[in-house]
Design an enzyme around this catalytic site. Structure first.
Site, PDB file in Angstrom:
ATOM      1  N   CYS A  83     -30.057  -1.432  37.640  1.00  0.00           N
ATOM      2  CA  CYS A  83     -30.883  -2.478  37.039  1.00  0.00           C
ATOM      3  C   CYS A  83     -30.038  -3.759  36.942  1.00  0.00           C
ATOM      4  O   CYS A  83     -28.933  -3.725  36.376  1.00  0.00           O
ATOM      5  CB  CYS A  83     -31.322  -2.010  35.661  1.00  0.00           C
ATOM      6  N   ASP A  95       0.828  -1.202   0.000  1.00  0.00           N
ATOM      7  CA  ASP A  95       0.000   0.000   0.000  1.00  0.00           C
ATOM      8  C   ASP A  95       0.862   1.251   0.000  1.00  0.00           C
ATOM      9  O   ASP A  95       0.506   2.268  -0.575  1.00  0.00           O
ATOM     10  CB  ASP A  95      -0.907   0.016   1.227  1.00  0.00           C
ATOM     11  N   ARG A 124     -30.437  -1.143 -13.059  1.00  0.00           N
ATOM     12  CA  ARG A 124     -31.377  -1.844 -13.925  1.00  0.00           C
ATOM     13  C   ARG A 124     -32.705  -1.083 -14.049  1.00  0.00           C
ATOM     14  O   ARG A 124     -33.305  -1.037 -15.110  1.00  0.00           O
ATOM     15  CB  ARG A 124     -31.639  -3.238 -13.352  1.00  0.00           C
ATOM     16  N   ASP A 166     -25.564 -12.642  -6.317  1.00  0.00           N
ATOM     17  CA  ASP A 166     -26.699 -12.024  -5.636  1.00  0.00           C
ATOM     18  C   ASP A 166     -26.341 -10.597  -5.233  1.00  0.00           C
ATOM     19  O   ASP A 166     -25.904 -10.341  -4.116  1.00  0.00           O
ATOM     20  CB  ASP A 166     -27.047 -12.869  -4.407  1.00  0.00           C
ATOM     21  N   GLU A 186       3.811   1.628  -1.365  1.00  0.00           N
ATOM     22  CA  GLU A 186       4.313   1.891  -2.721  1.00  0.00           C
ATOM     23  C   GLU A 186       3.198   2.463  -3.598  1.00  0.00           C
ATOM     24  O   GLU A 186       3.383   3.433  -4.321  1.00  0.00           O
ATOM     25  CB  GLU A 186       4.843   0.585  -3.347  1.00  0.00           C
ATOM     26  N   TYR A 187       2.036   1.825  -3.501  1.00  0.00           N
ATOM     27  CA  TYR A 187       0.900   2.278  -4.304  1.00  0.00           C
ATOM     28  C   TYR A 187       0.571   3.742  -3.993  1.00  0.00           C
ATOM     29  O   TYR A 187       0.416   4.565  -4.897  1.00  0.00           O
ATOM     30  CB  TYR A 187      -0.309   1.380  -4.024  1.00  0.00           C
ATOM     31  N   LYS A 200     -26.253 -20.934 -19.829  1.00  0.00           N
ATOM     32  CA  LYS A 200     -26.487 -20.172 -21.061  1.00  0.00           C
ATOM     33  C   LYS A 200     -26.056 -21.007 -22.263  1.00  0.00           C
ATOM     34  O   LYS A 200     -25.038 -21.706 -22.189  1.00  0.00           O
ATOM     35  CB  LYS A 200     -25.662 -18.877 -21.045  1.00  0.00           C
ATOM     36  N   GLU A 202     -22.244 -20.628 -15.017  1.00  0.00           N
ATOM     37  CA  GLU A 202     -21.490 -19.674 -14.187  1.00  0.00           C
ATOM     38  C   GLU A 202     -22.332 -19.291 -12.973  1.00  0.00           C
ATOM     39  O   GLU A 202     -23.555 -19.510 -12.977  1.00  0.00           O
ATOM     40  CB  GLU A 202     -21.162 -18.423 -15.021  1.00  0.00           C
ATOM     41  N   CYS A 245     -39.024  -0.945  32.534  1.00  0.00           N
ATOM     42  CA  CYS A 245     -37.974  -1.953  32.310  1.00  0.00           C
ATOM     43  C   CYS A 245     -38.486  -3.344  32.691  1.00  0.00           C
ATOM     44  O   CYS A 245     -38.997  -3.526  33.798  1.00  0.00           O
ATOM     45  CB  CYS A 245     -36.747  -1.593  33.138  1.00  0.00           C
ATOM     46  N   TYR A 268     -20.993 -10.150 -16.832  1.00  0.00           N
ATOM     47  CA  TYR A 268     -21.274 -11.463 -17.423  1.00  0.00           C
ATOM     48  C   TYR A 268     -22.003 -11.405 -18.762  1.00  0.00           C
ATOM     49  O   TYR A 268     -22.511 -12.408 -19.238  1.00  0.00           O
ATOM     50  CB  TYR A 268     -22.080 -12.330 -16.443  1.00  0.00           C
ATOM     51  N   LYS A 281     -31.837 -22.149  -9.332  1.00  0.00           N
ATOM     52  CA  LYS A 281     -31.826 -21.483  -8.025  1.00  0.00           C
ATOM     53  C   LYS A 281     -31.485 -22.466  -6.927  1.00  0.00           C
ATOM     54  O   LYS A 281     -32.038 -23.563  -6.874  1.00  0.00           O
ATOM     55  CB  LYS A 281     -33.209 -20.879  -7.746  1.00  0.00           C
ATOM     56  N   SER A 302     -35.117 -10.453 -17.354  1.00  0.00           N
ATOM     57  CA  SER A 302     -34.671 -11.287 -16.244  1.00  0.00           C
ATOM     58  C   SER A 302     -34.611 -12.729 -16.719  1.00  0.00           C
ATOM     59  O   SER A 302     -34.780 -13.009 -17.903  1.00  0.00           O
ATOM     60  CB  SER A 302     -35.576 -11.107 -15.036  1.00  0.00           C
ATOM     61  N   LYS A 317     -24.616 -17.380 -10.266  1.00  0.00           N
ATOM     62  CA  LYS A 317     -25.616 -16.313 -10.303  1.00  0.00           C
ATOM     63  C   LYS A 317     -25.346 -15.445  -9.078  1.00  0.00           C
ATOM     64  O   LYS A 317     -25.567 -15.869  -7.942  1.00  0.00           O
ATOM     65  CB  LYS A 317     -27.022 -16.897 -10.253  1.00  0.00           C
ATOM     66  N   CYS A 329     -36.128  -4.331  36.017  1.00  0.00           N
ATOM     67  CA  CYS A 329     -36.193  -3.630  37.313  1.00  0.00           C
ATOM     68  C   CYS A 329     -37.423  -2.734  37.443  1.00  0.00           C
ATOM     69  O   CYS A 329     -37.615  -2.094  38.471  1.00  0.00           O
ATOM     70  CB  CYS A 329     -34.930  -2.807  37.523  1.00  0.00           C
ATOM     71  N   CYS A 381     -33.570   1.862  29.871  1.00  0.00           N
ATOM     72  CA  CYS A 381     -33.803   1.830  31.306  1.00  0.00           C
ATOM     73  C   CYS A 381     -32.714   2.690  31.923  1.00  0.00           C
ATOM     74  O   CYS A 381     -31.529   2.445  31.701  1.00  0.00           O
ATOM     75  CB  CYS A 381     -33.695   0.387  31.792  1.00  0.00           C
TER      76      CYS A 381
HETATM   77  S1  IVH Z   1     -27.509 -13.192 -17.424  1.00  0.00           S
HETATM   78  C1  IVH Z   1     -31.053 -11.681 -20.218  1.00  0.00           C
HETATM   79  N1  IVH Z   1     -25.776 -14.017 -15.672  1.00  0.00           N
HETATM   80  O1  IVH Z   1     -29.920 -12.395 -12.227  1.00  0.00           O
HETATM   81  C2  IVH Z   1     -30.663 -11.975 -18.829  1.00  0.00           C
HETATM   82  N2  IVH Z   1     -27.631 -12.753 -14.876  1.00  0.00           N
HETATM   83  O2  IVH Z   1     -32.753 -13.192 -12.335  1.00  0.00           O
HETATM   84  C3  IVH Z   1     -29.220 -11.829 -18.690  1.00  0.00           C
HETATM   85  N3  IVH Z   1     -27.568 -12.328 -12.451  1.00  0.00           N
HETATM   86  O3  IVH Z   1     -31.191  -9.585 -13.841  1.00  0.00           O
HETATM   87  C4  IVH Z   1     -28.811 -12.102 -17.326  1.00  0.00           C
HETATM   88  N4  IVH Z   1     -25.678 -13.398 -12.056  1.00  0.00           N
HETATM   89  O4  IVH Z   1     -29.127  -9.279 -12.359  1.00  0.00           O
HETATM   90  C5  IVH Z   1     -26.920 -13.336 -15.853  1.00  0.00           C
HETATM   91  N5  IVH Z   1     -24.109 -14.801 -14.246  1.00  0.00           N
HETATM   92  C6  IVH Z   1     -25.246 -14.119 -14.442  1.00  0.00           C
HETATM   93  C7  IVH Z   1     -25.939 -13.504 -13.373  1.00  0.00           C
HETATM   94  C8  IVH Z   1     -27.136 -12.832 -13.634  1.00  0.00           C
HETATM   95  C9  IVH Z   1     -26.670 -12.688 -11.533  1.00  0.00           C
HETATM   96  C10 IVH Z   1     -28.795 -11.567 -12.166  1.00  0.00           C
HETATM   97  C11 IVH Z   1     -29.065 -10.448 -13.127  1.00  0.00           C
HETATM   98  C12 IVH Z   1     -30.425 -10.728 -13.695  1.00  0.00           C
HETATM   99  C13 IVH Z   1     -31.001 -11.629 -12.669  1.00  0.00           C
HETATM  100  C14 IVH Z   1     -32.063 -12.492 -13.295  1.00  0.00           C
END
Ligand code: IVH
Length: 700
Positions: free
Chosen positions: A457, A53, A156, A137, A55-56, A316, A133, A434, A246, A340, A102, A135, A437, A452
Site C-alpha cells: 500500500c 536516588d 468528592r 484543574d 542514596e534514597y 477567598k 490562589e 483501504c 487548600y 475562570k 462548589s 484554581k 490502495c 490495510c
Molecule cells: S476552595 C467551598 N480552592 O474547584 C469550596 N477549590 O469549582 C471550597 N478547586 O470543588 C473550594 N482549586 O475541587 C478551592 N484553590 C482552590 C481550588 C479549588 C481547585 C476546585 C475544587 C472545587 C472546585 C469548585
C-alpha cells in the site's frame, strides 16, 4: 517544617545511615523513617531533592529490611507502608464530615466587582482582605487525620458522600502519612485539596498509551480522577500523581484554637509548615478588588508556564470570622469565588471524517471541522483514534461538537451537542477498503483498529521509508519525511533499498537541491550503512518491535540471517519477548519479499552483523535496563559510557520517558533532569554513582 539546623542534621544523619545503622533497632528504624520522610518532603513538596536516588533507595531498603526482621517496629506512617499489596475490590462510600460545596464562577472584572460589593454587604464592612490562589484543574479530595495520622482519603463524590480511596491516597508521596497536628491540640482534622498530574508526566503517559495502541486520555484532569479510582494501588503509585491542599474544612480540638486557624492565609502557611503541599508560595493577599483583578489578568497570561493545569484563580475572604458571618448558599460559600480563565473549549461543526493510513496499515479516522480558535491555535483536524471512540461518542457528520484543547494537550472532541441536531446529520461510515490502495480492511481480534493488510500500500511504503530513515532508526539526516514523500511521488524512490540507489542526476535537477545539500545527503546515506544491527532491525518497522525489542533481537544473533528461521519458541525464550511480538517477528522474516529486501540492503553494503555479540547479551547485568546521559560528563566520554551500558546488556534511550530507568547527570544538566525528577520513576545518578553501578557485579 524543618529549621535549617534540623535539615542539616537530617542530611548528615542520612549520610551516616547509608554507611552503618545504630545498634538499637528501634532507634535505627526511627532514624531511617525520619530521614525518608524528610527526603520525600524535599523531593515531592519542595521539588528540591537533597539525596540521589541511589542514596534514597539504599536508606529505604535498610528500613524495609529492618522492619522485615522486627515486624513490631512497623508503624502505620512508616514510608514503607505506602506500598500497597493487593487489589481493591471497590471503594466503600463515606460521608464527608462537612459537605463539599462548589464555587460560584466569575469571568471578568465586572463580575469580580459585583462579588466584592456583595461580600461587603454580607460582612457589613467596607474593606475586606482577600486571598488569591490558583484554581487547580484536577480531582478534588478530602483527607482526614486522626491523632496526627492519615486515617482516610476520599473522593468528592456528590459532595455529601464520596468514595473511600485511602489505599490510593497513600500512594501519593507528597501527602504526609502523619503530621504534627497533636502538637496544636488538633485531634481530628479534614483537609481538602486537589489531586493533579503534572503536564509533562501526563504527556509521557499518553505517549506510552499510544505506543500500546490505546486512545490517549483527554486531559490531565481526567487522568487524575481516573487514576484515583484505579483498583490497583501500585498502578496509582506509578502514575506520578501529586496533590495541593487548600482548605481545612473541619477540626476538633483538645485545647484552644491554634493561632493559624483564624485566617485562610495563615492556615495555608501552617499546613505548609506541617509538611503539606499547599499554595503557600503562590498565594497573595490584597485589600482592594482592583488589585485582585490586576493579579487575575497577569496570572492568566502566565497560565501555561505552570507545571500543571490551572483553569482559574480562587479568591477567598481571608478572615475566618468574616467567612462564618457571611455563610453560604446551598451550592457555594459566599466568601469565595472562582475567576475562570478563558475557556479552552469551543464549538464547531464536524464536516467530514477522513481515514488516514499509518505505517503499520492502521486506519485512523480524523475529524475535519470548521476552523476554530482555541488557546492560541486554529484547530481544523482532530484525530478520533479508532472506530470504538467514534461509536462511544455517537458522533455524526454535521454535528455541532464541543472541542477542547488544554495547554499543550492535543485537541480532542469532548462530545457532540446532540440537542442541536436537526435531523440532517449523517452516520459516519467506516470504509471497508483501504482509502489508498483499496485492499479490504481487516480487524484482528481484541484490537480496535482496522488495518490495510497490503504491505505494498503506497502510504505504508512511504511511512515505512520515513521510519527507516528516522533519528532512532538508521538516522539518515537530511532525508526527512518531506524528501522521502517527494522522491516517492516523483518515482525516484519506491522502496527502502532504493535509498541506496538514488538517481543523483535527476535529484540534482530538482529545485532546492544544490551540491552542498546533495553531498550532505549522500554522506548520511553512506554513514547509515555502518549503523548497528539493532537500529536496522528497529528501522524495518516490524510490528510491535520497538527499540528495546530490536536490541534484544540484535544481541541474540551474530548476523541478521540467523533470525530468518527462528521459531516462536526460540523467539519467546528471549527476555521480554512474548507470543504476540514473536509471531509478528517470525511472520516478518518468513516473508519472501522481506528476505528479498534484506538481501538487496546487504548487496548495497548495509551492515547486517552484530559486532558485539556475546558482549552485551540479554543476560548482562544491565539487561532490560535503560539509561540516558545528560549534561557535560567529566569522567567519561559520552559515547564510551553508552558503549559500557550496552556491553552490560543495557540500552540507551533518546529522551526521558516512563521507559527510562537511569538518568546519569553531568554538569549543567537541564530540562531532562527536571523532567526525570517530575516523572518520579527515574533513578538519577551522578557520574560517581554510575561508575559504582558499572563496577558492581550485581548491579542493574
Ligand atoms: S476552595 C467551598 N480552592 O474547584 C469550596 N477549590 O469549582 C471550597 N478547586 O470543588 C473550594 N482549586 O475541587 C478551592 N484553590 C482552590 C481550588 C479549588 C481547585 C476546585 C475544587 C472545587 C472546585 C469548585
Amino acid at each position: 517544617m524543618y529549621s535549617k539546623e534540623e535539615e542539616k542534621s537530617l542530611y548528615e544523619l542520612a549520610k551516616r545511615l547509608i554507611e552503618t545503622l545504630p545498634g538499637d533497632p528501634e532507634k535505627a528504624a526511627q532514624q531511617l523513617r525520619d530521614v525518608i520522610i524528610y527526603a520525600d518532603w524535599k523531593y515531592y513538596v519542595q521539588s528540591d531533592p537533597v539525596f540521589s536516588d541511589f542514596e534514597y533507595d539504599t536508606i529505604f531498603k535498610k528500613l524495609k529490611e529492618l522492619e522485615a526482621q522486627y515486624p513490631v517496629l512497623v508503624t502505620s506512617d512508616s514510608p514503607t507502608q505506602r506500598v500497597a499489596l493487593g487489589l481493591s475490590e471497590k471503594f466503600p462510600p463515606v460521608s464527608h464530615l462537612v459537605p463539599m460545596l462548589s464555587l460560584d464562577n466569575t469571568y471578568n472584572a465586572e463580575d469580580l466587582q459585583d462579588w466584592d460589593r456583595k461580600c461587603k454587604e454580607a460582612a457589613g464592612i467596607d474593606e475586606i482582605e482577600y486571598c488569591i490562589e490558583p484554581k487547580y484543574d484536577g480531582a478534588s479530595i478530602s483527607l482526614v487525620y486522626e491523632d496526627g495520622k492519615l486515617a482516610r482519603g476520599a473522593t468528592r463524590g456528590d459532595g455529601v458522600m464520596g468514595e473511600d480511596i485511602t489505599v490510593n491516597i497513600r500512594q501519593i508521596k507528597s501527602i504526609p502519612l502523619s503530621a504534627a497536628f497533636m502538637k496544636y491540640g488538633v485531634q481530628t482534622v479534614e483537609i481538602r485539596g486537589e489531586c493533579v498530574i503534572h503536564k509533562d508526566v501526563f504527556a509521557a503517559f499518553n505517549t506510552q498509551r499510544e505506543a500500546e495502541g490505546l486512545a490517549p486520555l483527554a486531559n490531565p484532569r481526567n487522568a487524575a480522577s481516573g487514576t484515583l479510582r484505579m483498583l490497583d494501588p501500585r498502578e496509582v503509585g506509578k502514575r506520578g500523581l501529586t496533590a495541593i491542599l487548600y482548605q481545612v474544612s473541619y477540626y476538633n480540638l483538645s485545647d484552644e484554637t491554634p493561632e493559624a486557624l483564624h485566617s485562610h492565609y495563615d492556615t495555608i502557611q501552617w499546613l505548609y509548615q506541617l509538611g503539606f503541599p499547599t499554595p503557600a508560595k503562590e498565594m497573595r493577599r490584597f485589600k482592594k478588588i482592583g488589585e485582585v483583578i490586576q493579579f487575575c489578568e497577569q496570572f492568566e497570561a502566565r497560565r501555561d508556564d505552570l507545571p500543571f493545569e490551572v483553569d482559574g484563580l480562587v479568591i477567598k475572604v481571608n478572615s475566618f470570622a468574616l467567612q462564618d458571618k457571611m455563610g453560604m448558599t446551598s451550592h457555594h460559600p459566599r466568601w469565595a469565588v472562582a475567576y475562570k480563565f478563558k475557556a479552552r473549549q469551543a464549538t464547531s461543526k464536524l464536516r467530514r471524517v477522513e481515514f488516514q493510513v499509518g505505517r503499520t496499515g492502521a486506519v485512523t479516522p480524523v475529524a475535519k471541522i470548521d476552523p476554530v480558535h482555541i488557546g492560541g491555535v486554529t484547530v481544523t483536524s482532530i484525530s478520533l483514534f479508532n472506530e470504538d471512540v467514534v461509536r462511544e461518542k455517537d458522533l455524526h457528520i454535521g454535528d455541532t461538537v464541543l472541542v477542547e484543547r488544554a495547554g499543550d494537550v492535543i485537541p480532542y472532541i469532548v462530545k457532540p451537542l446532540a440537542e442541536l441536531r436537526d435531523g440532517s446529520e449523517e452516520k459516519i461510515k467506516f470504509p471497508t477498503h483501504c482509502p489508498v490502495c483499496h485492499s479490504p480492511l481487516v480487524k484482528a481480534e481484541g484490537e480496535a483498529a482496522w488495518r490495510c493488510d497490503n504491505v505494498n500500500c503506497p502510504t505504508q511504503v512511504v511511512e515505512r521509508m520515513i521510519h527507516y530513515v528516522s533519528k532512532d532508526a538508521m538516522d539518515i539526516r537530511n532525508l526527512g519525511g518531506a524528501n522521502v514523500q517527494k522522491f516517492f511521488d516523483l518515482g525516484l524512490l519506491k522502496d527502502i533499498p532504493g535509498i541506496y540507489r538514488l538517481d543523483w542526476d535527476k535529484i540534482r535537477s530538482l529545485e532546492g537541491f544544490g551540491e552542498k545539500s546533495i553531498s550532505n545527503l549522500q554522506q548520511s546515506i553512506e554513514n547509515s550503512k555502518k549503523q548497528t544491527l539493532n537500529r536496522l532491525i528497529y528501522g524495518l518497522g516490524i510490528r510491535y518491535v520497538g527499540e528495546t525489542t530490536a536490541k534484544t533481537l540484535a544481541n541474540a544473533v551474530g548476523e541478521l540471517k540467523e533470525l530468518y528461521d527462528w521459531n516462536i519458541e526460540q523467539l519467546t525464550s528471549l527476555e521480554d519477548i512474548g507470543p504476540k511480538v514473536a509471531t509478528s517477528v517470525a511472520h516478518f522474516f518468513a516473508q519472501e519479499e522481506n528476505r528479498h529486501m534484506l538481501h538487496m540492503l546487504e548487496q548495497e553494503g548495509v551492515n547486517m552483523k552484530n559486532s558485539h555479540k556475546g558482549q552485551h547479551t540479554a543476560t548482562g547485568a544491565f539487561s532490560g535496563k535503560t539509561f540516558l546521559f545528560t549534561g557535560t560528563l567529566s569522567k567519561f566520554k559520552r559515547s564510551d559510557a553508552e558503549t559500557k551500558v550496552e556491553e552490560k546488556g543495557g540500552s540507551i534511550l533518546s529522551g526521558v520517558s516512563s521507559k527510562l530507568n537511569y538518568l546519569v547527570v553531568g554538569a549543567e544538566a537541564g530540562s531532562k533532569l527536571e523532567k526525570a525528577k517530575k516523572l518520579g520513576t527515574v533513578s538519577i545518578l551522578s557520574e560517581d554513582e554510575f561508575e559504582q553501578l558499572l563496577n558492581d557485579p550485581k548491579a542493574g
